[in-house]
Design an enzyme around this catalytic site. Structure first.
Site, short mmCIF file in Angstrom:
data_model
loop_
_atom_site.label_atom_id
_atom_site.label_comp_id
_atom_site.label_asym_id
_atom_site.label_seq_id
_atom_site.Cartn_x
_atom_site.Cartn_y
_atom_site.Cartn_z
N LYS A 88 -13.08 -78.95 -35.92
CA LYS A 88 -12.92 -77.80 -35.47
C LYS A 88 -12.41 -77.94 -33.92
O LYS A 88 -13.12 -78.76 -33.16
CB LYS A 88 -14.12 -76.81 -35.78
CG LYS A 88 -13.96 -75.54 -35.39
CD LYS A 88 -15.35 -74.50 -35.43
CE LYS A 88 -15.09 -73.11 -35.31
NZ LYS A 88 -16.34 -72.35 -35.59
N SER A 100 -19.99 -68.77 -39.66
CA SER A 100 -18.87 -69.05 -39.46
C SER A 100 -18.56 -70.39 -40.19
O SER A 100 -17.56 -70.88 -40.25
CB SER A 100 -18.51 -69.21 -37.98
OG SER A 100 -18.38 -67.93 -37.43
N SER A 120 -15.32 -68.37 -38.24
CA SER A 120 -14.35 -68.61 -37.14
C SER A 120 -13.91 -69.89 -37.67
O SER A 120 -12.86 -70.32 -36.99
CB SER A 120 -14.92 -68.63 -35.77
OG SER A 120 -16.10 -69.54 -35.74
#
Length: 503
Positions: A77, A184, A160
């Protein structure tokens, strides 16, 4: 060979048997990333550096020094700073930024070296998209465009960590790292038909993780199976003196219970005999879509068929988790993001007349709408005259929410419920109504406020879109959560289903 359909555990066995090399795996996934640009999952790739790492992994294996994960590709990420790839947190504020060091998670999973002898030897494929500074529930807030859901490109991938989930679901990476501040990891895993776990707060070092809300942020893996998540979490978790919140006793084999029964007296056909599963009445009430409720209850029934006992529990302050979260998280975000002012860090505007205008224009140009909204909320609740009324009150309720969980755990070993109120929604459906978007996290926020471990496990479909079942454990019970998820996945095939374009 369809290596992209294989789990991490299967790839590890193939590498050990010399059925494939790390370089061949890296080349296979890089080709898929290049062809899979339509999902907008990746923000930065560096094929030369990826292949260099793969060649290094092959040399380690040839020398007989390979570990379980040596040579396995993964995606990070973009919230983790990473040498060799851009680190932007999906924000224009950090456009083009390259970190001079690796985040602790990147170090732990990366190539071993003299400075990093505990590296797992995994090969980085690149950085994946996310909501800007991890603020969002749909991955529509990225400065570099939204991530498409591989099950239906008209729908969101979740946020996210939407890029992490889409990359794994689309077969662009076998596993990916994510972070979970209010759901998330679990929410995008559920919307993309994957398994993801948020460990107890403090299990994984946050050093080098671009902060959103420091008392809530926690890193974890998103993969195809509970077994894969156990492998990655075992490598990620350790005590890190550079992070003052890192647990002294973190670091263990989270896969040690996977193939065992819940207690020693359980029969092989009923491996979860003795397990008490709590179903919170508040999780199955108004607002939950019928299709999701049906699949999650069927998931609970499957655990019962494996020997578990279902009991009713109550988490009466569940509805308060949304207002509490959206006081505390923006308050911490407004503080953490104050460093991005065009002087100390981040984008600086080209034209300004004085220092004050330079600050204003730099932050106005650098931050997106959702980030600005949360900074304003956070600044307001921390301001003189409102701190006691909002921030302190929210902290008090946070303690009550945590106490509710402990009361529930007096009746059960883990709690089961939905991850999201509904399946993945269409782009734009909620983006103009922040309150509707925030409600998408109603079942996940409370565990972050309490610091508990929780995971998402695929358990069904509705409207041809995947549904996730949430398992919540008491503090430091990750290995037991993964055991239950693994036994569920041995009895079902929801986690094996693939989007049609991936086959």
């Amino acid at each position: 060979m369809s290596w992209h359909l294989s789990s991490v555990a299967m790839l590890a066995k193939a590498l050990e048997a010399k059925a494939v090399s790390s370089a061949e795996l890296a080349s296979h996934f890089l080709a898929r990333i290049q062809a899979g640009g339509r999902w907008n999952a990746f923000l930065d790739v560096n094929p030369a550096l990826t292949m260099e790492q793969a060649a290094n992994a092959d040399r380690i294996r040839a020398a007989g020094k390979a570990g379980k994960l040596t040579g396995i590709p993964l995606a990070h990420k973009d919230v983790f700073v990473t040498r060799g790839w851009k680190s932007t947190a999906a924000s224009k504020m950090l456009l083009g930024y390259q970190s001079p060091f690796d985040a602790a998670v990147v170090e732990r999973l990366g190539m071993p070296s003299e400075q990093n002898p505990d590296g797992a030897g995994m090969v980085c494929l690149g950085k994946v998209n996310m909501d800007e500074f991890a603020m969002g529930s749909s991955n529509e807030n990225s400065a570099f465009g939204p991530v498409l859901n591989p099950w239906n490109p008209a729908c969101v991938a979740g946020g996210s960590s939407g890029g992490s989930a889409a990359a794994v679901a689309a077969g662009l990476a076998p596993i990916a790292t994510g972070t979970d501040t209010g759901g998330s990891i679990r929410q995008p895993a559920a919307l993309c038909g994957l398994t993801g776990i948020k460990p107890s707060y403090g299990r994984v070092s946050r050093y080098g993780m671009i902060a959103y809300a420091s008392s809530l942020d926690q890193a974890g893996p998103i993969g195809k199976t509970a077994e894969d998540c156990a492998l990655l979490l075992s490598a990620m978790s350790h005590h890190d003196p550079r992070d003052s919140t890192s647990l002294a006793d973190s670091g263990e084999d989270y896969g040690r219970y996977l193939n065992t029964t819940w207690d020693a007296s359980a029969a092989a056909a009923k491996p979860l005999t003795g397990l008490r599963v709590g179903l919170p009445v508040e999780f199955f009430s108004e607002g939950l879509a019928d299709g999701v409720a049906k699949s999650v209850r069927e998931g609970a029934n499957q655990l019962q068929a494996l020997g578990a006992t279902l009991v009713e529990v109550s988490l009466p302050k569940t509805k308060l988790s949304i207002p509490v979260y959206y006081v505390l998280a923006p308050a911490e975000a407004s503080s953490n993001l104050s460093r991005f002012d065009g002087v100390r860090y981040g984008h600086r505007t080209n034209e300004y007349r004085d220092l004050s205008e330079m600050y204003k224009k730099s932050r106005t140009e650098g931050f997106g709408t959702e980030v600005k909204r949360r900074i304003l909320i956070g600044s307001y609740v921390l301001s003189h005259g409102y701190y006691d009324a909002y921030y302190l009150q929210a902290q008090r309720i946070r303690r009550i929410i945590a106490a509710d969980f402990q009361t529930a755990f007096g009746k059960c070993d883990l709690i089961l419920g939905p991850v999201t109120p509904d399946v993945a929604w269409k782009f734009g459906e909620k983006s103009n109504d922040p309150l509707q978007m925030y409600l998408a996290d109603i079942y996940t926020l409370s565990t972050n406020l309490a610091g508990l471990p929780a995971m998402s496990v695929p358990c069904g479909f509705s409207q041809d879109l995947p549904i996730g079942m949430q398992l919540i454990g008491n503090y430091f019970s990750e290995a037991r959560l993964l055991q239950v998820a693994h036994q569920f996945q041995q009895a079902t095939d929801w986690h094996l289903r693939q989007p049609s374009e991936v086959l």
